[in-house]
Design an enzyme around this catalytic site. Structure first.
Site: not given
Length: 492
Positions: A79, A143, A165, A317, A365
């Site tokens: 992130c 993932g 990725r 996940g 968020v």
């Protein structure tokens, strides 16, 4: 599913859970007695869920732990990539939360750059090109993979077209940005929007192209997403929505992106058009995949194969389906917070501490430049698709007293099913994360319009308005409900 419990049923539920926990721990203890060798745990995937499972198990046991990851880095924050691109974080190395040496010291064997080729549930082994790994417990945390809209005759991305990725992708993209002037980003989800703001900050001419008419169409209502569009355009980003984009196979030569009837000049293209759960290994092993495209799991996050849940195989996940708190249906969650929560649950269950995963509200968020935005619960579109009738309330306020320096706009939209809060969407310059967390709790507790209207709020000029913007949003919902009822009466 978030239903209310009286005192008696709450006690019954606690007793039931305690008995299940006792039985579960007894089973694990029996397994430990039967086996002289330490229990072997193999984890496929070194992302947010996989690495957190490994550290959780190590804190609670002496099991033998092996993590197999196709990445070349350990335990990093995906992130954070857009904020390195925007130079708010100085380097990609800062995103590595725990180096490989940390895992070595804690007796966690991490195999990097290693691809799993197959899972054998009968023999209880995982095979890679290099080795075969036997396991007593297996965790699948593979993932997701970027969704790539191929437009040519080949499944290979042309030179100059990138995805994000993993950390290596971020490093390559950052290197390529050093000599470019124009970049097209395909996909206006959170990553696409955050990257667009980051590139604009660097003075790069940025085009943001979205197939849907509205930005973040799966996460926000159109009236809320329009505020984000206006903000991005104020940064100099050209936003193109409701159009399909196509790139030529020789993009490296043409340097052109075709968007409907336009030809956009582009030095680079970033594909941020969403992700798909990576379930190929699970599928080939006979593990059940659900309608949403993820691995089906029970409340303990154990996978299903041959019509039964396996007590020795877990999954967590982005590759796993969760149950939505409002609709009660299976869906995917692409949140790092969800992956981390699942890791705790898997780690507990593997080490004999019975822990269930309940339905989730999925609070999220994001940040683009000086703008924060996010939400929790369902959107109007999602409610309509599930036949849920909702009432909404909207307000615009400020984050500080009107006379206080640095005040920023704050937008709140609330969604109610009957009188119960089922969704909230917010945009503003500050404090959005904390408000979304509060709404997440309110939704889980089935807060009503009356509850929110009676809510007492605090005040100080540097941090709030005297009348919190929440209150007019609730009042707006009450007015809308009254107007609907009046129209229904008049129609009769």
């Amino acid at each position: 599913m978030g239903s209310d419990f009286d005192t008696k049923s709450a006690v019954d539920e606690i007793q039931k859970t305690a008995k299940a926990d006792e039985k579960f721990q007894g089973t694990v203890s029996t397994q430990n007695l039967e086996k002289k060798d330490p229990i072997k745990v193999v984890i496929i995937g070194g992302g947010a869920c996989g690495m957190a499972v490994a550290t959780k198990i190590r804190r609670q046991s002496d099991f033998e732990i092996t993590v197999i990851s196709r990445d070349s880095h350990t335990a990093y924050s995906h992130c954070g990539i857009p904020f390195v691109l925007g130079r708010e974080i100085e380097s990609f190395e800062k995103l590595i939360v725990k180096p490989r040496d940390f895992f070595k010291r804690n007796r966690i064997d991490v195999k990097l750059n290693e691809y799993v080729s197959s899972i054998d549930l009968d023999l209880k082994v995982v095979r890679t090109g290099e080795e075969t790994y036997p396991f007593d417990k297996l965790v699948i945390a593979t993932g997701s993979l970027p969704f790539i809209p191929f437009t040519g005759n080949t499944n290979v991305l042309p030179y100059g077209i990138f995805t994000l990725r993993n950390l290596d992708d971020g490093v390559l993209f950052e290197k390529a940005l050093e000599t470019v002037e124009r970049v097209c980003i395909i996909g206006a989800g959170t990553i696409g929007i955050e990257c667009a703001a980051a590139l604009s900050k660097r003075g790069i001419k940025t085009f943001l192209i979205n197939r849907s008419k509205n930005l973040l169409s799966k996460q926000l209502d159109p009236d809320i997403s329009e505020i984000i569009r206006e903000h991005l355009e104020s940064l100099g980003i050209e936003v193109i929505s409701g159009k399909l984009a196509a790139y030529p196979e020789n993009f490296w030569k043409e340097k052109t992106l075709y968007v409907w009837d336009r030809q956009l000049p582009a030095d680079l293209i970033l594909l941020a058009s969403g992700v798909r759960p990576e379930v190929s290994l699970a599928l080939e092993a006979g593990i059940k995949i659900g309608k949403a495209g993820g691995i089906i799991v029970n409340e303990m996050l154990q996978v299903k194969a041959r019509e039964k849940f396996l007590p020795y195989v877990y999954a967590g996940g982005e590759c796993v389906e969760i149950i939505d708190l409002i609709t009660g249906e299976a869906k995917l969650s692409h949140l790092g917070t969800t992956a981390r929560h699942m890791a705790d649950i898997i780690g507990n269950n593997i080490t004999g501490k019975y822990t269930p995963l309940g339905p989730l509200a999925n609070p999220w968020v994001a940040v683009a430049g000086e703008l924060q935005f996010g939400g929790v619960g369902i959107t109007s579109k999602e409610a309509e698709s599930h036949g849920i009738k909702i009432n909404t309330g909207f307000s615009r306020g400020r984050t500080r007293a009107s006379y206080y320096p640095g005040r920023k706009d704050l937008y709140i939209k609330l969604l109610f099913k009957d009188d119960i809060l089922v969704g909230a969407q917010l945009i503003g310059g500050e404090g959005i994360k904390e408000r979304i967390d509060a709404f997440s709790l309110a939704i889980r507790k089935k807060a009503t319009i009356r509850d929110l209207l009676d809510l007492e709020t605090c005040y100080a000029p540097p941090v709030s308005m005297l009348v919190d913007p929440l209150r007019p949003a609730v009042k707006a919902a009450i007015r809308n409900i009254k107007e609907k009822k009046e129209k229904q009466i008049q129609a009769k």
